[in-house]
Motif scaffolding. Structure first.
Motif, PDB file in Angstrom:
ATOM      1  N   SER A  25       0.801  -1.220   0.000  1.00  0.00           N
ATOM      2  CA  SER A  25       0.000   0.000   0.000  1.00  0.00           C
ATOM      3  C   SER A  25       0.833   1.268   0.000  1.00  0.00           C
ATOM      4  CB  SER A  25      -0.936   0.008   1.215  1.00  0.00           C
ATOM      5  OG  SER A  25      -1.873  -1.037   1.140  1.00  0.00           O
ATOM      6  N   LEU A  54       0.920   5.534  -2.440  1.00  0.00           N
ATOM      7  CA  LEU A  54       0.824   6.882  -1.892  1.00  0.00           C
ATOM      8  C   LEU A  54       1.650   7.883  -2.692  1.00  0.00           C
ATOM      9  CD1 LEU A  54       1.188   6.332   1.956  1.00  0.00           C
ATOM     10  CD2 LEU A  54      -0.822   7.154   0.753  1.00  0.00           C
ATOM     11  N   ASP A  55       1.128   9.072  -2.824  1.00  0.00           N
ATOM     12  CA  ASP A  55       1.935  10.199  -3.258  1.00  0.00           C
ATOM     13  C   ASP A  55       1.414  11.433  -2.543  1.00  0.00           C
ATOM     14  OD1 ASP A  55      -0.164  11.530  -4.851  1.00  0.00           O
ATOM     15  OD2 ASP A  55       0.140   9.889  -6.257  1.00  0.00           O
ATOM     16  N   VAL A  77      -2.429  12.424  -0.801  1.00  0.00           N
ATOM     17  CA  VAL A  77      -2.607  12.664   0.628  1.00  0.00           C
ATOM     18  C   VAL A  77      -3.192  14.050   0.872  1.00  0.00           C
ATOM     19  CG1 VAL A  77      -1.409  12.943   2.832  1.00  0.00           C
ATOM     20  CG2 VAL A  77      -0.792  11.063   1.314  1.00  0.00           C
ATOM     21  N   GLU A  84       8.101  13.395  -1.173  1.00  0.00           N
ATOM     22  CA  GLU A  84       7.286  12.184  -1.224  1.00  0.00           C
ATOM     23  C   GLU A  84       7.755  11.177  -0.167  1.00  0.00           C
ATOM     24  OE1 GLU A  84       4.697  11.702  -3.124  1.00  0.00           O
ATOM     25  OE2 GLU A  84       4.844  13.282  -4.631  1.00  0.00           O
ATOM     26  N   VAL A 122       5.675   9.395   3.238  1.00  0.00           N
ATOM     27  CA  VAL A 122       5.585   7.964   3.540  1.00  0.00           C
ATOM     28  C   VAL A 122       6.203   7.668   4.902  1.00  0.00           C
ATOM     29  CG1 VAL A 122       6.335   5.656   2.841  1.00  0.00           C
ATOM     30  CG2 VAL A 122       5.556   7.292   1.119  1.00  0.00           C
ATOM     31  N   ALA A 149      -4.574   3.090   0.860  1.00  0.00           N
ATOM     32  CA  ALA A 149      -3.919   4.378   0.702  1.00  0.00           C
ATOM     33  C   ALA A 149      -4.755   5.494   1.309  1.00  0.00           C
ATOM     34  CB  ALA A 149      -3.656   4.653  -0.774  1.00  0.00           C
ATOM     35  N   GLU A 150      -6.067   5.409   1.153  1.00  0.00           N
ATOM     36  CA  GLU A 150      -6.935   6.419   1.747  1.00  0.00           C
ATOM     37  C   GLU A 150      -6.870   6.364   3.267  1.00  0.00           C
ATOM     38  OE1 GLU A 150     -11.563   7.995   1.527  1.00  0.00           O
ATOM     39  OE2 GLU A 150     -10.834   6.460   0.162  1.00  0.00           O
ATOM     40  N   ILE A 152      -4.333   5.511   4.932  1.00  0.00           N
ATOM     41  CA  ILE A 152      -3.040   6.071   5.300  1.00  0.00           C
ATOM     42  C   ILE A 152      -3.115   7.597   5.343  1.00  0.00           C
ATOM     43  CG2 ILE A 152      -0.663   6.385   4.505  1.00  0.00           C
ATOM     44  CD1 ILE A 152      -0.811   3.514   3.439  1.00  0.00           C
ATOM     45  N   ALA A 153      -3.839   8.190   4.410  1.00  0.00           N
ATOM     46  CA  ALA A 153      -3.993   9.640   4.412  1.00  0.00           C
ATOM     47  C   ALA A 153      -4.628  10.111   5.715  1.00  0.00           C
ATOM     48  CB  ALA A 153      -4.848  10.079   3.222  1.00  0.00           C
TER      49      ALA A 153
END
Length: 250
Positions: free
Chosen positions: A45, A49-50, A54, A76, A80, A160-161, A163-164
């Motif tokens: 995952s 991400l970028d 985010v 970037e 992370v 990924a969402e 993680i944001a």
């Protein structure tokens, strides 16, 4: 545009990333199967991400100006790392994926970048500004760019969402990361080997890489369509466009 020569990908050999001075290995289906498909994609995952993603997600929840002020100057890699530093489980997953891809190195994640130490203790550092190059190569090796499967399947999108959200609430515990949909793309493609190929089966197919598996599925689809189109023409169909099944795959 591909960053890696297609013959290199199709052959499944190791890939020298010349700009970084390190060699990446294309993992086999058998190695991914040991982790399990869902677990594997969850562990990947961080590659989805970028910074823009985010920031866009955070702007849906908090003041856009505050988001710009906080994240505009971050690289970037820093975005992370801000997650990994606060979530040991994801940190371990990330290191495990990197170890799978770079088995000839000891790997350390540092503030300045990712350190790769070979058996002769030679250290190669992927500095922060080079992280996106490394990430893009890994995504291509693991077929995470979307085009390799021919559809919009993104098994780590919901992760990924999540993680944001974690970046905004760093003290809160991240919920278990799961793929957005209950799909088993790898399992289905791998299972199809036995039915659609005279060369591959569920035994020797374990030694295919991800790229080889996805390429075979697309090539078989092109070959199957070619045969159907020929049969249609012989049956009297008109306006049938014949495409070479051995040409460049779309």
């Amino acid at each position: 545009m591909s960053n890696i020569d297609k013959l290199t990908l199709v052959s499944g050999v190791d890939v020298l990333i010349e700009e970084l001075g390190i060699v990446i290995r294309q993992p086999k289906i058998r190695e991914i199967a040991l982790l399990g498909e869902k677990k594997f994609y969850s562990m990947c995952s961080f590659l989805l991400l970028d910074k823009k993603f985010v920031m866009d997600k955070l702007k849906e929840r908090i003041d856009a100006e505050e988001v710009e002020k906080t994240y505009e100057t971050l690289t970037e890699y820093e975005v992370v790392m801000s997650l990994l530093e606060s979530n040991n489980s994801m940190l371990m997953d990330t290191i495990q994926i990197l170890t799978l891809l770079f088995p000839d190195y000891n790997i350390r994640l540092d503030e300045i970048g990712i350190m790769f130490i070979d058996k002769n203790d030679k250290v190669s550092i992927v500095h922060q500004e080079k992280y996106t190059l490394l990430r893009d190569v890994i995504k291509e090796i693991l077929c995470l760019n979307g085009s390799s499967t021919g559809d919009d399947y993104n098994p780590a999108d919901s992760a990924a969402e999540a993680i944001a959200e974690k970046l905004r609430k760093r003290k809160e515990r991240l919920n278990e990361i799961k793929p957005k949909e209950d799909k088993y793309i790898l399992a289905n493609y791998f299972s199809a080997l036995g039915a659609g190929s005279n060369s591959y089966n569920l035994i020797n197919g374990l030694d295919l890489t991800l790229y080889q598996l996805f390429d075979w599925v697309k090539r078989y689809g092109a070959w199957d369509k070619y045969k159907i189109d020929i049969q249609s023409i012989l049956a009297g169909a008109k306006d049938v466009e014949i495409k070479e099944w051995y040409g460049t795959l779309e």
